[in-house]
Design a protein around this motif. Structure first.
Motif, mmCIF file in Angstrom:
data_model
loop_
_atom_site.group_PDB
_atom_site.id
_atom_site.type_symbol
_atom_site.label_atom_id
_atom_site.label_comp_id
_atom_site.label_asym_id
_atom_site.label_seq_id
_atom_site.Cartn_x
_atom_site.Cartn_y
_atom_site.Cartn_z
ATOM 1 N N GLN A 149 0.824 -1.214 0.000
ATOM 2 C CA GLN A 149 0.000 0.000 0.000
ATOM 3 C C GLN A 149 0.857 1.262 0.000
ATOM 4 O O GLN A 149 0.489 2.269 -0.601
ATOM 5 N N SER A 256 -8.636 4.199 0.470
ATOM 6 C CA SER A 256 -8.549 2.751 0.653
ATOM 7 C C SER A 256 -7.111 2.327 0.937
ATOM 8 O O SER A 256 -6.849 1.502 1.819
ATOM 9 N N GLY A 260 -5.591 0.810 4.280
ATOM 10 C CA GLY A 260 -4.956 -0.492 4.136
ATOM 11 C C GLY A 260 -3.611 -0.577 4.826
ATOM 12 O O GLY A 260 -3.280 -1.598 5.434
ATOM 13 N N ARG A 264 -3.114 -3.282 7.963
ATOM 14 C CA ARG A 264 -2.156 -4.383 7.922
ATOM 15 C C ARG A 264 -1.285 -4.400 9.178
ATOM 16 O O ARG A 264 -0.942 -5.471 9.685
ATOM 17 N N GLY A 315 -10.509 -1.201 2.801
ATOM 18 C CA GLY A 315 -9.131 -1.053 3.257
ATOM 19 C C GLY A 315 -8.867 -1.721 4.585
ATOM 20 O O GLY A 315 -7.795 -2.281 4.813
ATOM 21 N N LEU A 319 -7.755 -5.757 2.532
ATOM 22 C CA LEU A 319 -6.348 -5.427 2.336
ATOM 23 C C LEU A 319 -5.461 -5.969 3.461
ATOM 24 O O LEU A 319 -4.241 -5.986 3.328
#
Length: 405
Positions: A149, A256, A260, A264, A315, A319
């Motif tokens: 990302q 998004s 993301g 994560r 997101g 993701l």
């Protein structure tokens, strides 16, 4: 304790983490760059939109086809060799793109870029399992996966700005210089090591992978299908169905990506805290279903605000799936087989990536709207929820080792 585990604390430096983030982010530079300057490329080369869509499908198909063999290679080859494949392969692809004067040359560039992307997960996962203490691995997975990302955000700023200065071909040429610089930095952070003997690699790869790896691969396929269909068509959907200005539609995709990156890292921390992968993936799938329902409802009910809710959920959920699955793989397979297991995951994900936009585009053309396409994406996420429940049942007799110990 293995020798790798004994040396892990010393080798797990901040510089190494930067290299892993860069290794995850450098591979997609070409496809993100193509999207960022797509109007210039289409006008310059006289390409159609369908030809441009084929470029996206080709890079992911190339990545999927090469995932199995490169996953096995990552269990045997030295880390520096793999960095050359990742960064060097990307440099070659970017240079070819910089010299492109036809669609076919760009197609060759994206096909070359595919393997550089597919080996990034096996390579970085193997580095983490051999160089990072167990209690830090899930957190490192979350951070290094956010490199994808981060690359999306970098490309959205870098390529258009440089293209105004040097043209779109000059932008790809300068990006190649950046990738080459990252390779040089990687060599300063990763120690030289001999490749594993073939006989040892074959012994380590004997037998079948745990069934959970195949369940993860199925989840990666269906979530990847919906993820890339959304990534590719969200701006177009916002413009055509909701009347968004082009800049605002691009901003929706950017939101998004920003969400993301954060998600994560958060999912990685949850794994580091000892959360069960099956439970997290089930929650993620449900959130993704709600997100695609928001995107569908935005057009059907003429409520543009629902797009922003759908983008945020996209997101925050889909993701982050790769963080959970890659972190879990480090637990369910022995260190000498992390590469091949990661290759299986990558094959599922990239196959989904290549098919998602194709299915979405065909359905949109056939029906004249995006409604059936969004319903198909939602159906894929429903399958993901079922796979997560299957994984939970499997885990009842094959308990997960906690990341917190």
């Amino acid at each position: 304790m293995s020798a790798a585990a004994e040396h892990a604390p010393r080798r797990a430096s901040a510089g190494l983490l930067v290299v892993l983030v860069a290794a995850m982010g450098v591979g997609p530079l070409l496809n993100y760059g193509l999207s960022a300057v797509s109007p210039l490329i289409l006008a310059s080369l006289g390409m159609s939109q369908s030809q441009f869509g084929l470029l996206a499908g080709a890079v992911f198909a190339s990545a999927a086809v090469s995932s199995f063999s490169l996953g096995r290679l990552s269990d045997r080859a030295g880390t520096r060799t793999q960095l050359v494949l990742i960064f060097g392969g990307t440099v070659v692809a970017l240079v070819i793109a910089a010299l492109a004067h036809s669609f076919w040359v760009l197609l060759a560039a994206v096909i070359i870029a595919g393997p550089a992307q597919s080996i990034s997960n096996p390579t970085t996962n193997r580095v983490i399992v051999t160089s990072v203490p167990p209690h830090k691995r899930a957190g490192w997975i979350g951070i290094k996966q956010s490199g994808v990302q981060a690359s999306q955000l970098f490309s959205g700023l870098f390529f258009p700005a440089v293209a105004l200065w040097l043209g779109w071909q000059g932008a790809f040429g300068l990006a190649a210089v950046v990738a080459l610089g990252l390779l040089a930095y990687g060599f300063t952070q990763v120690p030289s090591e001999p490749a594993k003997p073939r006989s040892r690699a074959r012994r380590g790869q004997g037998g079948s992978l745990p069934f959970s790896v195949w369940l993860f691969a199925g989840f990666a396929f269906f979530s990847g299908l919906g993820m890339q269909a959304t990534n590719v068509y969200l701006p177009l959907y916002a413009v055509r169905e909701l009347g968004f200005p082009l800049v605002l539609a691009g901003a929706a995709a950017g939101v998004s990506g920003i969400v993301g990156v954060s998600s994560r890292i958060v999912w990685g921390r949850r794994m580091a805290g000892g959360a069960r992968p099956s439970g997290l993936l089930f929650a993620l799938a449900l959130g993704a279903i709600v997100g695609v329902a928001c995107l569908l409802g935005a057009g059907a009910l003429h409520q543009p605000w629902l797009v922003w809710a759908g983008v945020a959920l996209h997101g925050a959920t889909v993701l982050g799936a790769n963080v959970i699955m890659n972190a879990a793989v480090l637990v369910v397979v022995p260190p000498e087989r992390v590469g091949v297991a990661s290759g299986v995951l990558a094959a599922g994900m990239y196959t989904g990536f290549s098919l998602g936009p194709l299915i979405m585009g065909v359905l949109a053309d056939a029906t004249g709207s995006y409604d059936v396409g969004w319903l198909s994406v939602g159906a894929g996420y429903l399958v993901c929820a079922g796979l997560a429940l299957w994984l939970r049942r499997y885990g009842a007799t094959h308990p997960w080792t906690s990341f917190s110990h």
